[in-house]
Design an enzyme around this catalytic site. Structure first.
Site, mmCIF file in Angstrom:
data_model
loop_
_atom_site.group_PDB
_atom_site.id
_atom_site.type_symbol
_atom_site.label_atom_id
_atom_site.label_comp_id
_atom_site.label_asym_id
_atom_site.label_seq_id
_atom_site.Cartn_x
_atom_site.Cartn_y
_atom_site.Cartn_z
ATOM 1 N N ARG A 51 0.850 -1.208 0.000
ATOM 2 C CA ARG A 51 0.000 0.000 0.000
ATOM 3 C C ARG A 51 0.883 1.255 0.000
ATOM 4 O O ARG A 51 0.946 1.989 -0.975
ATOM 5 C CB ARG A 51 -0.946 -0.038 1.213
ATOM 6 N N ASP A 52 1.628 1.485 1.074
ATOM 7 C CA ASP A 52 2.373 2.750 1.192
ATOM 8 C C ASP A 52 3.499 2.821 0.162
ATOM 9 O O ASP A 52 3.741 3.871 -0.452
ATOM 10 C CB ASP A 52 2.948 2.870 2.621
ATOM 11 N N HIS B 145 3.298 3.761 12.891
ATOM 12 C CA HIS B 145 3.622 3.750 11.452
ATOM 13 C C HIS B 145 4.648 4.859 11.232
ATOM 14 O O HIS B 145 4.307 6.041 11.324
ATOM 15 C CB HIS B 145 2.315 4.002 10.688
ATOM 16 N N HIS C 163 7.868 6.836 9.242
ATOM 17 C CA HIS C 163 8.646 7.114 8.037
ATOM 18 C C HIS C 163 10.060 7.496 8.447
ATOM 19 O O HIS C 163 10.295 7.985 9.549
ATOM 20 C CB HIS C 163 7.963 8.203 7.204
ATOM 21 N N CYS D 259 3.130 9.572 1.424
ATOM 22 C CA CYS D 259 1.825 10.063 0.981
ATOM 23 C C CYS D 259 2.026 11.077 -0.138
ATOM 24 O O CYS D 259 2.709 12.075 0.047
ATOM 25 C CB CYS D 259 1.104 10.712 2.164
ATOM 26 N N ASN E 264 9.051 4.792 4.216
ATOM 27 C CA ASN E 264 8.862 4.210 5.559
ATOM 28 C C ASN E 264 10.163 3.598 6.049
ATOM 29 O O ASN E 264 11.096 3.413 5.278
ATOM 30 C CB ASN E 264 7.824 3.076 5.497
HETATM 31 N N1 COA Z 1 -12.489 3.977 -4.444
HETATM 32 C C1 COA Z 1 -12.672 4.138 -5.781
HETATM 33 N N2 COA Z 1 -13.295 5.212 -6.310
HETATM 34 C C2 COA Z 1 -13.759 6.134 -5.454
HETATM 35 C C3 COA Z 1 -13.603 6.013 -4.075
HETATM 36 C C4 COA Z 1 -12.943 4.883 -3.569
HETATM 37 N N3 COA Z 1 -12.739 4.705 -2.263
HETATM 38 N N4 COA Z 1 -14.156 7.078 -3.484
HETATM 39 C C5 COA Z 1 -14.659 7.856 -4.466
HETATM 40 N N5 COA Z 1 -14.419 7.288 -5.654
HETATM 41 C C6 COA Z 1 -14.778 7.802 -6.974
HETATM 42 C C7 COA Z 1 -16.237 8.189 -7.080
HETATM 43 O O1 COA Z 1 -17.005 7.090 -7.507
HETATM 44 C C8 COA Z 1 -16.211 9.287 -8.107
HETATM 45 O O2 COA Z 1 -16.078 8.694 -9.388
HETATM 46 P P1 COA Z 1 -16.606 9.434 -10.716
HETATM 47 O O3 COA Z 1 -15.804 10.696 -10.874
HETATM 48 O O4 COA Z 1 -16.332 8.436 -11.805
HETATM 49 O O5 COA Z 1 -18.054 9.691 -10.465
HETATM 50 C C9 COA Z 1 -14.915 10.012 -7.836
HETATM 51 O O6 COA Z 1 -14.069 9.040 -7.168
HETATM 52 C C10 COA Z 1 -15.086 11.242 -6.964
HETATM 53 O O7 COA Z 1 -15.799 10.902 -5.790
HETATM 54 P P2 COA Z 1 -15.857 11.888 -4.540
HETATM 55 O O8 COA Z 1 -16.567 11.233 -3.420
HETATM 56 O O9 COA Z 1 -16.392 13.254 -5.003
HETATM 57 O O10 COA Z 1 -14.351 11.978 -4.148
HETATM 58 P P3 COA Z 1 -13.374 13.217 -4.145
HETATM 59 O O11 COA Z 1 -13.035 13.628 -5.524
HETATM 60 O O12 COA Z 1 -13.864 14.249 -3.194
HETATM 61 O O13 COA Z 1 -12.067 12.505 -3.505
HETATM 62 C C11 COA Z 1 -11.346 10.691 -2.107
HETATM 63 C C12 COA Z 1 -12.123 11.979 -2.202
HETATM 64 C C13 COA Z 1 -11.235 10.359 -0.639
HETATM 65 C C14 COA Z 1 -12.092 9.588 -2.834
HETATM 66 C C15 COA Z 1 -9.954 10.856 -2.765
HETATM 67 O O14 COA Z 1 -9.384 12.076 -2.329
HETATM 68 C C16 COA Z 1 -9.027 9.713 -2.423
HETATM 69 O O15 COA Z 1 -9.213 8.605 -2.878
HETATM 70 N N6 COA Z 1 -8.003 9.966 -1.622
HETATM 71 C C17 COA Z 1 -7.054 8.956 -1.218
HETATM 72 C C18 COA Z 1 -5.774 9.573 -0.864
HETATM 73 C C19 COA Z 1 -4.741 8.542 -0.530
HETATM 74 O O16 COA Z 1 -4.835 7.371 -0.831
HETATM 75 N N7 COA Z 1 -3.664 9.019 0.097
HETATM 76 C C20 COA Z 1 -2.571 8.201 0.451
HETATM 77 C C21 COA Z 1 -2.839 7.343 1.627
HETATM 78 S S1 COA Z 1 -2.581 8.185 3.127
HETATM 79 ZN ZN ZN Z 2 2.862 6.131 5.452
#
Ligand code: COA
Ligand code: ZN
Length: 312
Positions: free
Chosen positions: A16-17, A213, A215, A246, A255
């Protein structure tokens, strides 16, 4: 001097990370092969992917395929988690029959907005929704909570321990059973680590698993582990090859490397059940995708010994 905590568990979070921090898309088959090598090395607790928006992290677009292939191995005693930022991701984890979801939430408002585009309160709303949905299902995954930026935020700096403790109470009230304190940008030092545990332990709810966790951004990762080993930490998360970070935290780097952590724990007489050489081979393979981010002492030792598989 306080006794060393000898019961600490190891959790591999590289799939994942580590993967999320690498821009070049790692072919799905390669991801699966790497995870299988981690299993062969003896890893039995693993954050195997994240269910996040593929627009936010394109590397994770194949999360379901990776989970399906790893589960098909039917490794006894294997505990798989996936990181999720919202209820959408938690539904995927439920469908894929993971053992636990690791819900991510930042202690600092700014990093939470940058990372998951929500306020902290909105993220707690998502967490409550997940808890409610899971409560209605038999054999739902456990809910874990990663508190990103616990030891400092790239935008806001240090975060008060009282704020961290309040979040832990809020999460425990929603049914979270493990809290992972994350040093997202690797700013903690060993004295801060000691003070953190001394301050927070007396004010936390009982019966929670507490995890760390770390880094290694500033080279203090293992020193921080040593400081934390004086406290009842349930588990330590680490990433093979030292890859990680991240994408929404400026200056984030890798990490602590799992093979370095395994070496340290084993030398201190704490058994991990993990083979450093096999783990190092996986690290050297992954290094081909991001040689500049490779940060593992033990994998270098192993590469030097075999001289045939150094990073390309
Ligand atoms: N998995 C897959 N797709 C997802 C999802 C998930 N968990 N959550 C939302 N989506 C999709 C929605 O279906 C939507 O799709 P579309 O554009 O085709 O309709 C799109 O993403 C936007 O959805 P929304 O709820 O408006 O999300 P957002 O644009 O506000 O983004 C997150 C919010 C949380 C989904 C996004 O910022 C994210 O995935 N962040 C993860 C960050 C990360 O992994 N950081 C590193 C780890 S610490
Ligand atoms: Zn991390």
């Amino acid at each position: 001097m306080k006794e060393i905590n000898r019961t600490v568990q190891l959790i591999e979070v590289g799939p994942r990370d580590g993967f999320q921090s690498i821009k070049t898309f790692i072919p799905t088959e390669k991801k699966i092969a790497l995870v299988k090598t981690l299993l062969a090395a003896g890893i039995r607790r693993m954050e195997v992917t994240s269910f996040v928006s593929p627009k936010a992290i394109p590397q994770m677009a194949d999360a379901r395929e990776v989970v399906a292939a790893v589960k098909a191995e039917r490794v006894e005693g294997l505990q798989l988690t996936a990181l999720v930022p919202n209820a959408f991701g938690a539904r995927a984890a439920l469908e894929m029959e993971l053992d636990a979801v690791n819900f991510v939430l930042s202690v600092s408002e700014t990093h939470n907005r940058e990372n998951v585009r929500r306020t902290v309160d909105e993220s707690f709303g998502e967490l409550a929704k997940i808890a409610e949905e899971y409560a209605a299902v038999e054999k739902a995954p456990r809910i874990l909570l990663s508190l990103a930026t616990t030891f400092g935020c790239p935008f806001e700096g240090p975060q008060p321990v009282s704020r961290v403790a309040d979040m832990v109470h809020r999460a425990a009230g929603l049914g979270v059973t493990r809290i992972i304190f994350a040093d997202t940008i690797g700013v903690a030092d060993p004295l801060q680590m000691e003070t953190f545990w001394e301050d927070i332990l007396p004010v936390l709810p009982e019966d929670l698993e507490l995890s760390l966790h770390l880094h290694d951004t500033r080279g203090l990762g293992l020193a921080n582990v040593y400081a934390a080993l004086r406290f009842p930490v349930h588990s330590l998360e680490a990433s093979f090859g030292g890859f990680g970070g991240c994408p929404f935290a400026p200056g984030a780097a890798g990490n602590i490397a799992t093979e370095d952590l395994v070496n340290m724990l084993e030398r201190m007489g704490i058994s991990t059940g993990v083979d450093v050489e096999t783990l190092s081979r996986a690290a050297l393979e992954l290094a081909r995708f991001a040689p500049e981010a490779f940060n593992s002492h033990m994998a270098r030792v192993v590469a030097g010994k075999t001289a045939c598989c150094g990073p390309a």
